[in-house]
Motif scaffolding. Sequence first.
Motif, mmCIF file in Angstrom:
data_model
loop_
_atom_site.group_PDB
_atom_site.id
_atom_site.type_symbol
_atom_site.label_atom_id
_atom_site.label_comp_id
_atom_site.label_asym_id
_atom_site.label_seq_id
_atom_site.Cartn_x
_atom_site.Cartn_y
_atom_site.Cartn_z
ATOM 1 N N ILE A 162 3.369 7.255 -6.697
ATOM 2 C CA ILE A 162 2.267 6.621 -7.422
ATOM 3 C C ILE A 162 1.865 7.488 -8.612
ATOM 4 O O ILE A 162 1.601 6.990 -9.721
ATOM 5 C CB ILE A 162 1.062 6.396 -6.479
ATOM 6 C CG1 ILE A 162 1.415 5.345 -5.421
ATOM 7 C CG2 ILE A 162 -0.179 5.950 -7.265
ATOM 8 C CD1 ILE A 162 0.352 5.173 -4.343
ATOM 9 N N LEU B 134 -5.481 4.584 -11.610
ATOM 10 C CA LEU B 134 -5.286 3.941 -10.303
ATOM 11 C C LEU B 134 -5.788 2.501 -10.330
ATOM 12 O O LEU B 134 -5.121 1.595 -9.826
ATOM 13 C CB LEU B 134 -6.014 4.738 -9.214
ATOM 14 C CG LEU B 134 -5.210 5.842 -8.526
ATOM 15 C CD1 LEU B 134 -6.115 6.666 -7.621
ATOM 16 C CD2 LEU B 134 -4.048 5.260 -7.720
ATOM 17 N N ALA C 82 -3.423 -0.773 -9.893
ATOM 18 C CA ALA C 82 -3.720 -1.779 -8.877
ATOM 19 C C ALA C 82 -3.800 -3.163 -9.501
ATOM 20 O O ALA C 82 -3.226 -4.131 -8.988
ATOM 21 C CB ALA C 82 -5.033 -1.432 -8.176
ATOM 22 N N THR D 83 -0.299 -4.451 -10.739
ATOM 23 C CA THR D 83 0.661 -4.771 -9.667
ATOM 24 C C THR D 83 0.125 -5.791 -8.673
ATOM 25 O O THR D 83 0.840 -6.195 -7.759
ATOM 26 C CB THR D 83 1.052 -3.498 -8.900
ATOM 27 O OG1 THR D 83 -0.130 -2.881 -8.361
ATOM 28 C CG2 THR D 83 1.761 -2.510 -9.808
ATOM 29 N N LEU E 209 -2.445 -5.372 -6.579
ATOM 30 C CA LEU E 209 -2.971 -4.745 -5.371
ATOM 31 C C LEU E 209 -4.473 -4.554 -5.487
ATOM 32 O O LEU E 209 -5.044 -4.662 -6.572
ATOM 33 C CB LEU E 209 -2.284 -3.406 -5.125
ATOM 34 C CG LEU E 209 -0.785 -3.459 -4.805
ATOM 35 C CD1 LEU E 209 -0.194 -2.051 -4.785
ATOM 36 C CD2 LEU E 209 -0.555 -4.143 -3.464
ATOM 37 N N LEU F 187 -5.079 1.078 -2.542
ATOM 38 C CA LEU F 187 -4.127 1.863 -3.327
ATOM 39 C C LEU F 187 -4.622 3.295 -3.478
ATOM 40 O O LEU F 187 -3.842 4.253 -3.399
ATOM 41 C CB LEU F 187 -3.922 1.227 -4.699
ATOM 42 C CG LEU F 187 -2.910 1.953 -5.610
ATOM 43 C CD1 LEU F 187 -1.516 1.946 -4.991
ATOM 44 C CD2 LEU F 187 -2.873 1.324 -6.998
ATOM 45 N N ARG F 188 -5.920 3.462 -3.672
ATOM 46 C CA ARG F 188 -6.482 4.807 -3.771
ATOM 47 C C ARG F 188 -6.287 5.558 -2.453
ATOM 48 O O ARG F 188 -6.016 6.765 -2.455
ATOM 49 C CB ARG F 188 -7.961 4.728 -4.139
ATOM 50 C CG ARG F 188 -8.606 6.062 -4.490
ATOM 51 C CD ARG F 188 -10.038 5.870 -4.974
ATOM 52 N NE ARG F 188 -10.081 5.007 -6.147
ATOM 53 C CZ ARG F 188 -9.871 5.430 -7.372
ATOM 54 N NH1 ARG F 188 -9.616 6.719 -7.595
ATOM 55 N NH2 ARG F 188 -9.912 4.597 -8.396
ATOM 56 N N HIS G 41 -3.848 5.034 -0.303
ATOM 57 C CA HIS G 41 -2.430 5.403 -0.232
ATOM 58 C C HIS G 41 -2.174 6.644 -1.078
ATOM 59 O O HIS G 41 -1.447 7.556 -0.669
ATOM 60 C CB HIS G 41 -1.543 4.251 -0.732
ATOM 61 C CG HIS G 41 -1.735 2.974 0.019
ATOM 62 N ND1 HIS G 41 -2.033 2.935 1.360
ATOM 63 C CD2 HIS G 41 -1.664 1.670 -0.401
ATOM 64 C CE1 HIS G 41 -2.141 1.659 1.748
ATOM 65 N NE2 HIS G 41 -1.921 0.887 0.689
ATOM 66 N N TYR G 42 -2.782 6.680 -2.249
ATOM 67 C CA TYR G 42 -2.622 7.813 -3.153
ATOM 68 C C TYR G 42 -3.177 9.091 -2.525
ATOM 69 O O TYR G 42 -2.605 10.175 -2.681
ATOM 70 C CB TYR G 42 -3.348 7.503 -4.467
ATOM 71 C CG TYR G 42 -3.360 8.632 -5.461
ATOM 72 C CD1 TYR G 42 -2.225 8.951 -6.198
ATOM 73 C CD2 TYR G 42 -4.529 9.363 -5.671
ATOM 74 C CE1 TYR G 42 -2.243 9.988 -7.119
ATOM 75 C CE2 TYR G 42 -4.557 10.400 -6.587
ATOM 76 C CZ TYR G 42 -3.407 10.711 -7.311
ATOM 77 O OH TYR G 42 -3.434 11.744 -8.214
ATOM 78 N N ILE H 157 0.824 2.490 4.517
ATOM 79 C CA ILE H 157 1.138 1.436 3.561
ATOM 80 C C ILE H 157 2.280 0.579 4.086
ATOM 81 O O ILE H 157 3.194 1.075 4.764
ATOM 82 C CB ILE H 157 1.529 2.054 2.190
ATOM 83 C CG1 ILE H 157 1.642 0.970 1.118
ATOM 84 C CG2 ILE H 157 2.818 2.854 2.290
ATOM 85 C CD1 ILE H 157 1.776 1.527 -0.289
ATOM 86 N N HIS I 120 3.647 -3.740 0.226
ATOM 87 C CA HIS I 120 2.836 -3.137 -0.846
ATOM 88 C C HIS I 120 3.681 -2.237 -1.731
ATOM 89 O O HIS I 120 3.482 -2.182 -2.946
ATOM 90 C CB HIS I 120 1.675 -2.350 -0.239
ATOM 91 C CG HIS I 120 0.507 -3.207 0.135
ATOM 92 N ND1 HIS I 120 -0.708 -2.694 0.520
ATOM 93 C CD2 HIS I 120 0.372 -4.567 0.161
ATOM 94 C CE1 HIS I 120 -1.540 -3.685 0.781
ATOM 95 N NE2 HIS I 120 -0.902 -4.829 0.575
ATOM 96 N N ILE J 13 4.367 -2.486 -5.847
ATOM 97 C CA ILE J 13 4.267 -1.384 -6.800
ATOM 98 C C ILE J 13 5.547 -1.272 -7.615
ATOM 99 O O ILE J 13 5.513 -1.020 -8.821
ATOM 100 C CB ILE J 13 3.979 -0.060 -6.065
ATOM 101 C CG1 ILE J 13 2.597 -0.109 -5.399
ATOM 102 C CG2 ILE J 13 4.052 1.126 -7.025
ATOM 103 C CD1 ILE J 13 2.298 1.079 -4.509
#
Length: 206
Positions: free
Chosen positions: A17, A28, A32, A35, A37, A42-43, A45-46, A52, A56, A60
């Motif tokens: 990411i 971010l 999101a 893509t 999301l 997503l944050r 996941h980051y 995830i 997803h 991305i």
Amino acid sequence: MGKVTDNALAILISSRITEIMNQTGLSLNGLASFTGLTAGPLRSHYNKTLTITVEHVAKICRPFSISLADFFNPKITLAIDMDSLPDLHIFKETISAQEQNLLLKQKIDPANEAVNEDLRRQRELIAYVVYASDYFSEPRTLEQMVDDFKENYNINFSTERIYSLLRKYVGREVLQRKPLPRPKCKGSISRRPFLYFKSVDETQQL
């Protein structure tokens, strides 16, 4: 599809990411949105705080033409061909315009609006007392005006503010002024003290 739960893969996904953000210049939130999301997950996941799904990951990868095999291969450095992504350029230009509009709106501080409204009321009051009243039929000092406008109109002035507003009327010879001896002037004024008044003829025309 199953979830990627392995810690090493979570670290890899966070790294991927970051790579995508660095190459595309997206935040971010921007990534999101572009893509499809949700920014919150997503944050997470980051930050490696939420597992995830492969779906997803596919979301991305898809807009940037990244294969899942390359995404999950830690030995490969992702390379995004920015020239082949016209939709990304349009998206970034749109986001930039929206951010500029937001900044302009934020600059209009409600506190500043209140100040501007006070200044407008001051200008209008001075115009009224000069043109439509007999207030200046008698000579007035700046200090007297401060007290009178506060008591009669509930508008606060400083002596400097009134001095500034009256200058144009003196310049147009609507008002006259003469020096006031300093001992008769109470308080501290940064400028030479004056008495402001209209001539008898001008007063009779009201």
